[in-house]
Design a protein around this motif. Structure first.
Motif, short mmCIF file in Angstrom:
data_model
loop_
_atom_site.label_atom_id
_atom_site.label_comp_id
_atom_site.label_asym_id
_atom_site.label_seq_id
_atom_site.Cartn_x
_atom_site.Cartn_y
_atom_site.Cartn_z
N ARG A 1 -6.59 38.92 8.33
CA ARG A 1 -5.50 39.68 8.95
C ARG A 1 -5.03 39.05 10.27
O ARG A 1 -4.68 39.77 11.21
CB ARG A 1 -5.91 41.13 9.21
CG ARG A 1 -6.51 41.87 8.02
CD ARG A 1 -5.59 41.88 6.82
NE ARG A 1 -5.98 42.86 5.82
CZ ARG A 1 -6.14 42.61 4.53
NH1 ARG A 1 -5.97 41.36 4.07
NH2 ARG A 1 -6.46 43.56 3.68
N ASN B 1 0.84 45.35 3.32
CA ASN B 1 0.21 46.43 2.56
C ASN B 1 -1.11 46.91 3.16
O ASN B 1 -1.80 47.73 2.58
CB ASN B 1 -0.04 45.99 1.11
CG ASN B 1 -1.02 44.84 1.01
OD1 ASN B 1 -0.87 43.84 1.70
ND2 ASN B 1 -2.02 44.96 0.16
N ALA B 2 -1.47 46.40 4.34
CA ALA B 2 -2.71 46.80 5.00
C ALA B 2 -2.42 47.75 6.15
O ALA B 2 -1.43 47.58 6.88
CB ALA B 2 -3.47 45.58 5.51
N ASP B 3 -3.28 48.76 6.32
CA ASP B 3 -3.15 49.71 7.41
C ASP B 3 -3.93 49.18 8.60
O ASP B 3 -5.17 49.14 8.57
CB ASP B 3 -3.70 51.08 6.97
CG ASP B 3 -3.54 52.15 8.04
OD1 ASP B 3 -3.25 51.80 9.20
OD2 ASP B 3 -3.73 53.34 7.71
N PRO B 4 -3.25 48.76 9.67
CA PRO B 4 -3.96 48.17 10.83
C PRO B 4 -4.96 49.11 11.46
O PRO B 4 -5.92 48.66 12.10
CB PRO B 4 -2.82 47.81 11.80
CG PRO B 4 -1.66 48.66 11.36
CD PRO B 4 -1.80 48.81 9.88
N ASN B 5 -4.76 50.43 11.29
CA ASN B 5 -5.72 51.39 11.85
C ASN B 5 -7.05 51.37 11.11
O ASN B 5 -8.07 51.80 11.65
CB ASN B 5 -5.12 52.80 11.79
CG ASN B 5 -3.90 52.96 12.68
OD1 ASN B 5 -3.87 52.46 13.80
ND2 ASN B 5 -2.88 53.63 12.18
N LEU B 6 -7.01 50.88 9.86
CA LEU B 6 -8.23 50.83 9.06
C LEU B 6 -8.85 49.43 9.02
O LEU B 6 -9.97 49.27 8.52
CB LEU B 6 -7.93 51.29 7.62
CG LEU B 6 -7.46 52.73 7.46
CD1 LEU B 6 -7.16 53.02 5.99
CD2 LEU B 6 -8.51 53.71 7.99
N THR B 7 -8.14 48.43 9.52
CA THR B 7 -8.62 47.05 9.48
C THR B 7 -10.01 46.89 10.10
O THR B 7 -10.82 46.09 9.60
CB THR B 7 -7.62 46.10 10.14
OG1 THR B 7 -6.39 46.13 9.38
CG2 THR B 7 -8.14 44.67 10.17
N ASP C 1 -8.82 48.36 4.27
CA ASP C 1 -7.58 48.77 4.94
C ASP C 1 -6.39 48.78 3.98
O ASP C 1 -5.24 48.81 4.40
CB ASP C 1 -7.29 47.87 6.14
CG ASP C 1 -7.14 46.39 5.76
OD1 ASP C 1 -7.37 46.06 4.58
OD2 ASP C 1 -6.81 45.58 6.65
N ILE C 2 -6.67 48.74 2.68
CA ILE C 2 -5.64 48.80 1.66
C ILE C 2 -5.93 49.96 0.72
O ILE C 2 -7.01 50.55 0.78
CB ILE C 2 -5.57 47.48 0.87
CG1 ILE C 2 -6.94 47.06 0.35
CG2 ILE C 2 -4.96 46.37 1.71
CD1 ILE C 2 -6.95 45.77 -0.43
N SER C 3 -4.98 50.28 -0.14
CA SER C 3 -5.10 51.49 -0.96
C SER C 3 -6.32 51.48 -1.86
O SER C 3 -6.96 52.51 -2.08
CB SER C 3 -3.84 51.69 -1.79
OG SER C 3 -3.60 50.56 -2.63
#
Length: 292
Positions: free
Chosen positions: A26, A32-38, A117-119
């Protein structure tokens, strides 16, 4: 039915490897990635530079100019699987890592990452394909439909008791998951056109060497064109269809941007040649990966 999903990509240049690692760690935009979950992602190796170094350290000095330097594995399961977010997920990725170690030898695994950090979580591994003779030999592991099919079966058997099964053997259906779609799109965004021409053979003709250079460059721009082609048709339709909402058109335009950038400055004949070459390569990839 919930499926165990295993895909592979052949990385033939350090540029290909660097682009993949940038996406994996990253260090570039990943739509498609949620930076809050990275921060929940896990890496066995701290930095992409360290993974690249580990790959280089395993590569033999003598190897073919067109050799596959690294196999990128992507391992996941159906989005609907009830194991996500439970102990089953932990066990799934633990077994996947062990399966790779047994298949390739732990010393040849340069790095493993788990994305959360993805679905749908996924494991990505970078493996140097060294055979039992100490040779760089991707064909030994991924050569031919029989080996690819057996690999899918072996892995599915490893995780069968977790409620996962293998896809239908011999299926000719063309399947692309949402994860794979965005994976391709992200690789397209990561891509920069930097040619690494192969070395000429002794007494090789200029014409022969020229074709080799063209093939090498086409291979390097393949991720961009492959990713963009999946949405290029929709983009063209939206461009001329007045009934399409402006927001939808803008979204499509943004997604197809890597292709437009990659082909900017080329004439129609050159673009046609690139597209044709990529379509041929895409069919080869479909045979190697999907129709097994």
């Amino acid at each position: 039915m919930n499926y165990a999903i295993l895909r592979t990509a052949k990385l033939k240049t350090m540029g290909n490897i660097g682009s993949s690692l940038a996406h994996n760690y990253r260090t570039i935009e990943t739509p498609n990635a949620d930076p809050n979950l990275t921060p929940k992602n896990e890496h066995t190796v701290a930095t992409p530079e360290a993974v690249k170094k580990a790959i280089q350290n395993r590569l033999p000095e003598k190897r073919r100019a067109d050799a596959v330097l690294c196999i990128e594995y992507l391992i996941t399961a159906s989005p609907e699987w009830d194991g996500w977010g439970t102990d089953k997920e932990t066990e799934f990725f633990k077994r996947a890592s062990l399966w790779l170690s047994v298949k390739h030898g732990e010393e040849n695994i340069a790095g493993i990452s788990i994305h959360r950090d993805i679905s749908t979580p996924q494991l990505v591994a970078y493996v140097v394909p060294i055979d039992q003779r100490g040779k760089l030999n991707c064909k030994e592991f991924l050569g031919g439909r029989v080996k690819l099919s057996q690999m899918q079966t072996d892995f599915a058997t490893t995780v069968a008791d977790l409620g996962l099964t293998r896809g239908k053997e011999g299926s000719k259906a063309k399947y692309t998951s949402i994860k794979a779609y965005y994976h391709d799109i992200n690789h397209a965004r990561d891509f920069t056109i930097t040619a690494e021409p192969p070395k000429p053979e002794l007494f090789e003709s200029k014409a022969s060497y020229g074709e080799k250079v063209i093939s090498a460059v086409i291979e390097q721009i393949e991720p961009t064109v492959k990713a963009a082609n999946s949405i290029l048709t929709d983009y063209e339709k939206a461009r001329v269809d007045k009934s399409v909402a402006e927001a939808s058109y803008d979204t499509l335009k943004k997604r197809v941007e890597p292709y437009l950038v990659a082909t900017k400055g080329l004439n129609q004949e050159e673009i046609a040649r690139v597209n044709e070459a990529m379509q041929l390569e895409g069919r080869k990839i479909a045979v190697d990966r999907g129709k097994i």
